[in-house]
Design a protein around this motif. Structure first.
Motif, PDB file in Angstrom:
ATOM      1  N   GLU A 204       0.826  -1.212   0.000  1.00  0.00           N
ATOM      2  CA  GLU A 204       0.000   0.000   0.000  1.00  0.00           C
ATOM      3  C   GLU A 204       0.859   1.261   0.000  1.00  0.00           C
ATOM      4  O   GLU A 204       0.623   2.176  -0.792  1.00  0.00           O
ATOM      5  N   VAL A 205       1.844   1.322   0.894  1.00  0.00           N
ATOM      6  CA  VAL A 205       2.690   2.508   0.997  1.00  0.00           C
ATOM      7  C   VAL A 205       3.478   2.722  -0.292  1.00  0.00           C
ATOM      8  O   VAL A 205       3.617   3.850  -0.775  1.00  0.00           O
ATOM      9  N   LYS A 206       3.970   1.638  -0.880  1.00  0.00           N
ATOM     10  CA  LYS A 206       4.754   1.741  -2.112  1.00  0.00           C
ATOM     11  C   LYS A 206       3.887   1.892  -3.362  1.00  0.00           C
ATOM     12  O   LYS A 206       4.388   2.220  -4.427  1.00  0.00           O
ATOM     13  N   GLU A 207       2.560   1.614  -3.217  1.00  0.00           N
ATOM     14  CA  GLU A 207       1.656   1.570  -4.375  1.00  0.00           C
ATOM     15  C   GLU A 207       2.185   0.560  -5.393  1.00  0.00           C
ATOM     16  O   GLU A 207       2.232   0.813  -6.589  1.00  0.00           O
ATOM     17  N   ARG A 208       2.557  -0.597  -4.873  1.00  0.00           N
ATOM     18  CA  ARG A 208       3.183  -1.668  -5.653  1.00  0.00           C
ATOM     19  C   ARG A 208       2.171  -2.788  -5.860  1.00  0.00           C
ATOM     20  O   ARG A 208       1.467  -3.171  -4.927  1.00  0.00           O
ATOM     21  N   PRO A 209       2.106  -3.364  -7.047  1.00  0.00           N
ATOM     22  CA  PRO A 209       1.212  -4.515  -7.262  1.00  0.00           C
ATOM     23  C   PRO A 209       1.623  -5.680  -6.363  1.00  0.00           C
ATOM     24  O   PRO A 209       2.816  -5.966  -6.216  1.00  0.00           O
ATOM     25  N   ASP A 210       0.634  -6.350  -5.753  1.00  0.00           N
ATOM     26  CA  ASP A 210       0.961  -7.429  -4.814  1.00  0.00           C
ATOM     27  C   ASP A 210       1.378  -8.724  -5.501  1.00  0.00           C
ATOM     28  O   ASP A 210       1.658  -9.714  -4.846  1.00  0.00           O
ATOM     29  N   THR A 211       1.461  -8.694  -6.818  1.00  0.00           N
ATOM     30  CA  THR A 211       1.986  -9.844  -7.560  1.00  0.00           C
ATOM     31  C   THR A 211       3.505  -9.758  -7.713  1.00  0.00           C
ATOM     32  O   THR A 211       4.125 -10.680  -8.234  1.00  0.00           O
ATOM     33  N   HIS A 212       4.095  -8.650  -7.261  1.00  0.00           N
ATOM     34  CA  HIS A 212       5.549  -8.484  -7.328  1.00  0.00           C
ATOM     35  C   HIS A 212       6.160  -9.003  -6.033  1.00  0.00           C
ATOM     36  O   HIS A 212       5.847  -8.503  -4.958  1.00  0.00           O
ATOM     37  N   PRO A 213       7.043  -9.991  -6.108  1.00  0.00           N
ATOM     38  CA  PRO A 213       7.616 -10.590  -4.894  1.00  0.00           C
ATOM     39  C   PRO A 213       8.517  -9.617  -4.133  1.00  0.00           C
ATOM     40  O   PRO A 213       9.044  -8.664  -4.701  1.00  0.00           O
ATOM     41  N   LEU A 214       8.668  -9.895  -2.841  1.00  0.00           N
ATOM     42  CA  LEU A 214       9.530  -9.102  -1.971  1.00  0.00           C
ATOM     43  C   LEU A 214      10.738  -9.927  -1.556  1.00  0.00           C
ATOM     44  O   LEU A 214      10.655 -11.149  -1.449  1.00  0.00           O
ATOM     45  N   ILE A 215      11.842  -9.265  -1.293  1.00  0.00           N
ATOM     46  CA  ILE A 215      13.052  -9.922  -0.811  1.00  0.00           C
ATOM     47  C   ILE A 215      12.966 -10.024   0.713  1.00  0.00           C
ATOM     48  O   ILE A 215      12.601  -9.068   1.390  1.00  0.00           O
ATOM     49  N   VAL A 216      13.309 -11.195   1.239  1.00  0.00           N
ATOM     50  CA  VAL A 216      13.349 -11.404   2.683  1.00  0.00           C
ATOM     51  C   VAL A 216      14.785 -11.226   3.154  1.00  0.00           C
ATOM     52  O   VAL A 216      15.703 -11.856   2.634  1.00  0.00           O
ATOM     53  N   HIS A 217      14.960 -10.350   4.144  1.00  0.00           N
ATOM     54  CA  HIS A 217      16.275 -10.091   4.732  1.00  0.00           C
ATOM     55  C   HIS A 217      16.415 -10.865   6.035  1.00  0.00           C
ATOM     56  O   HIS A 217      15.506 -10.838   6.873  1.00  0.00           O
ATOM     57  N   VAL A 218      17.540 -11.547   6.177  1.00  0.00           N
ATOM     58  CA  VAL A 218      17.878 -12.272   7.400  1.00  0.00           C
ATOM     59  C   VAL A 218      19.295 -11.860   7.808  1.00  0.00           C
ATOM     60  O   VAL A 218      20.013 -11.236   7.026  1.00  0.00           O
TER      61      VAL A 218
ATOM     62  N   ALA B 294      12.608   1.428  -0.342  1.00  0.00           N
ATOM     63  CA  ALA B 294      11.670   2.304   0.367  1.00  0.00           C
ATOM     64  C   ALA B 294      11.256   3.493  -0.498  1.00  0.00           C
ATOM     65  O   ALA B 294      11.503   4.651  -0.162  1.00  0.00           O
ATOM     66  N   ASN B 295      10.620   3.188  -1.627  1.00  0.00           N
ATOM     67  CA  ASN B 295      10.177   4.219  -2.559  1.00  0.00           C
ATOM     68  C   ASN B 295       8.836   3.811  -3.152  1.00  0.00           C
ATOM     69  O   ASN B 295       8.413   2.659  -3.021  1.00  0.00           O
ATOM     70  N   LYS B 296       8.181   4.745  -3.810  1.00  0.00           N
ATOM     71  CA  LYS B 296       6.974   4.410  -4.557  1.00  0.00           C
ATOM     72  C   LYS B 296       7.367   3.488  -5.708  1.00  0.00           C
ATOM     73  O   LYS B 296       8.474   3.569  -6.241  1.00  0.00           O
ATOM     74  N   PHE B 297       6.453   2.615  -6.069  1.00  0.00           N
ATOM     75  CA  PHE B 297       6.703   1.656  -7.136  1.00  0.00           C
ATOM     76  C   PHE B 297       7.113   2.385  -8.416  1.00  0.00           C
ATOM     77  O   PHE B 297       6.446   3.320  -8.857  1.00  0.00           O
ATOM     78  N   GLY B 298       8.250   1.991  -8.987  1.00  0.00           N
ATOM     79  CA  GLY B 298       8.735   2.582 -10.227  1.00  0.00           C
ATOM     80  C   GLY B 298       9.620   3.799 -10.043  1.00  0.00           C
ATOM     81  O   GLY B 298      10.233   4.267 -10.994  1.00  0.00           O
ATOM     82  N   ALA B 299       9.710   4.334  -8.825  1.00  0.00           N
ATOM     83  CA  ALA B 299      10.548   5.508  -8.567  1.00  0.00           C
ATOM     84  C   ALA B 299      11.977   5.066  -8.258  1.00  0.00           C
ATOM     85  O   ALA B 299      12.247   3.893  -8.018  1.00  0.00           O
TER      86      ALA B 299
END
Length: 190
Positions: A50-64, A144-149
């Motif tokens: 929501e904050v990024k205005e990113r489609p939820d079909t785009h995967p996220l990287i998990v940081h450990v 930590a940016n809007k999608f595509g920025a």
């Protein structure tokens, strides 16, 4: 800038607790600033989209925080993936691996794989270690940016880009400028 904090040990502890409680934390890595949420918390991860205005079909990287945590997120892990992690982590490398039980659709965008990374930045590692000490397993954190920025490389740029979308319980950890300034290298290990 009310969400922006200098990275004292106390602030890092509070930020890790905020992640556990389902809040968002923007934090520096050696590459760019990430917008983090508990990777096992569907509603927290939804807020990233929501904050990024990113489609939820785009995967996220998990940081450990360490290579030995890779097996918590992956199954059928090829030996060369472990060797890559042992040699180049912490560092600006993301490994795409076959997802394990922890990696749910809301993190992977419905894909069969998950991206895992161990950043090489002191604030990021302290945050991840404290989060794991509190019972967390991984932090989903795209840039930590809007999608595509353009991806932000300092806390001011994060605040300018997404600050209006953050709640009073979210954090922006100011760890100075990112050393590399471009996203991590992605290696498909599937």
């Amino acid at each position: 800038m009310e969400n922006t904090f200098n990275c004292t040990p106390e602030v890092i502890q509070k930020a890790a607790k905020a992640l556990i409680e389902g809040n968002l934390v923007a934090f520096p890595t050696e590459t760019v600033y990430g917008l983090g949420a508990d990777a096992c918390n569907a509603s927290a991860v939804r807020r990233i989209y929501e904050v990024k205005e990113r489609p939820d079909t785009h995967p996220l990287i998990v940081h450990v925080s360490a290579v030995n945590l890779l097996s918590k997120w992956a199954v059928d892990l090829p030996e060369y993936a472990l060797k890559l992690g042992e040699k180049f982590w912490p560092g600006p490398m993301t490994l795409i691996v076959k997802r394990g039980e922890l990696a749910k659709d809301f993190v992977t965008g419905g894909q069969d794989n998950v991206g895992i990374r161990v950043p090489n930045q002191q604030v990021a590692l302290l945050l991840l270690k404290e989060f794991e000490r509190l019972g967390g397993h991984g932090v989903a954190a795209p840039s930590a940016n809007k999608f595509g920025a353009v991806s932000p490389t300092n806390a001011d740029a994060v605040n300018e880009e997404i600050g209006a979308g953050l709640n009073s319980t979210d954090f922006i950890l100011d760890g100075g400028n990112c050393v590399i300034g471009v996203e991590s290298t992605i290696i498909d290990c599937t």
